[in-house]
Design a protein around this motif. Structure first.
Motif, short mmCIF file in Angstrom:
data_model
loop_
_atom_site.label_atom_id
_atom_site.label_comp_id
_atom_site.label_asym_id
_atom_site.label_seq_id
_atom_site.Cartn_x
_atom_site.Cartn_y
_atom_site.Cartn_z
N SER A 1 36.26 56.29 0.33
CA SER A 1 37.44 56.16 -0.01
C SER A 1 37.75 56.26 -1.55
O SER A 1 37.09 55.81 -2.51
N ASP B 1 40.82 57.09 -4.39
CA ASP B 1 42.22 56.86 -4.69
C ASP B 1 43.04 57.00 -3.60
O ASP B 1 43.97 57.63 -3.27
N ASN B 2 42.86 55.84 -2.51
CA ASN B 2 43.47 55.83 -1.41
C ASN B 2 43.41 57.02 -0.40
O ASN B 2 44.26 56.87 0.45
N ARG B 3 42.51 57.87 -0.46
CA ARG B 3 42.34 58.71 0.57
C ARG B 3 40.97 58.72 1.11
O ARG B 3 39.83 58.10 0.31
N THR B 4 40.80 59.06 2.24
CA THR B 4 39.68 58.85 3.01
C THR B 4 38.82 60.07 3.19
O THR B 4 39.52 60.85 3.96
N LYS C 1 42.11 54.68 7.63
CA LYS C 1 41.65 54.01 6.47
C LYS C 1 40.22 53.55 6.61
O LYS C 1 39.71 53.56 7.76
N SER D 1 33.85 51.20 -1.66
CA SER D 1 34.52 52.51 -1.40
C SER D 1 33.66 53.38 -0.14
O SER D 1 33.96 54.42 0.11
#
Lengths: 147, 142
Positions: A62, A64-67, A81, A100
């Motif tokens: 993960s 910056d809020n992207r997976t 997520k 992360s």
């Protein structure tokens, strides 16, 4: 094409072996099918949608809020997520190793210490990911519980 | 948090052992005729406690980068130096520069040694983890 089914002892690993003259479309189809039996995950790369076999995935990350999904050579993005993969793939030996990263522990080649109580996992494709201190205990417990 | 406390507890015992060695070595070289009282046994324990204070205070839940970690290590060493020097010389009337340098150097040596020992312990843990992982992978198919 002949089909042989050989029974192996429960202590041995199960495997599928293909004897072929060359790895053509039919063989790739069989490989895709067998890999698909362990499940797959949808990912996007350069605008195209792919189904990635779970057994090919090295880790999820993960950023910056992207997976992102990483295989040995490729990376894909997914709208799902990290915690979803963590709980969904727990039985497929995927384990959270840092805030992360969720790692496929079957893809780990070796482990060595990093700075300050952390550990570096060298993966089979040569990449390295960090097990943070917080997750070292859980990692150790997961492995030793199942050995 | 639990891991952090365990880490600091481990550091405490390593520091106590190393301070004992440092007191023995420096004492034999600088003041071989010095007689010590029973309270001398408390010095390594007090130094151990003072030595882990910065580590306990500077706990961070954030995952630090290597650079941030190195900066933290330097700040931690300077804090320990300040604390130990203050408790060693702060309450005495006179200041002997030679002994101040000896104590400051000893603190730095102990700090480095703690990290070296921890690193060797981590190497052992990593090897054990790798062996367990290999066993895990062979029984669960890879």
């Amino acid at each position: 094409m002949d089909i042989n089914v050989k029974h192996v002892d429960v202590s041995e690993r199960e495997y599928v072996e293909i004897g072929c003259h060359e790895q053509d479309r039919r063989v790739n189809e069989i490989i895709r099918f067998v890999k698909g039996l362990d499940g797959s995950v949808a990912g996007v790369r350069e605008g195209k949608q792919y189904e990635i076999p779970v057994v090919d995935i090295m880790y999820f990350e993960s950023v910056d809020n992207r997976t992102f999904i990483y295989t040995a050579k490729m990376s894909y993005e997914t709208s799902r997520k990290l915690y979803e993969f963590e709980s969904e793939l727990q039985d497929s030996n995927f384990l959270r190793i840092s805030k992360s990263v969720v790692l496929n522990i079957m893809k780990v080649e070796s482990i060595r210490p990093a700075l300050n109580g952390r550990f570096l996992c060298k993966l089979r494709n040569g990449e390295e990911v960090i097990i943070s201190r917080k997750y070292v205990g859980a990692f150790r417990e997961y492995i030793s519980r199942k050995v | 948090m639990k891991e952090h406390i365990k880490d600091n507890l481990m550091n405490f015992f390593i520091i106590v052992t190393l301070v004992n060695i440092v007191i023995f070595a420096c004492g034999m070289i600088l003041m071989p005729e010095q007689q010590l009282t029973y309270t001398a046994f408390l010095v390594p324990i007090i130094d151990g406690l003072l030595g882990i204070i910065p580590g306990l205070v500077m706990y961070s839940k954030r995952e630090l980068t290597v650079r941030q970690m190195l900066i933290r290590e330097v700040i931690q060493l300077l804090s320990i130096e300040a604390i130990i020097l203050f408790f060693t010389f702060g309450f005495s009337g006179s200041l002997n520069i030679k002994y101040l340098l000896v104590v400051a150097t000893s603190v730095a040596v102990v700090y480095v040694m703690v990290n070296v020992i921890r690193y060797f312990l981590d190497i052992r843990s990593a090897k054990k983890l790798t062996d367990e992982l290999k066993a895990f992978q062979s029984t669960h198919g890879s």
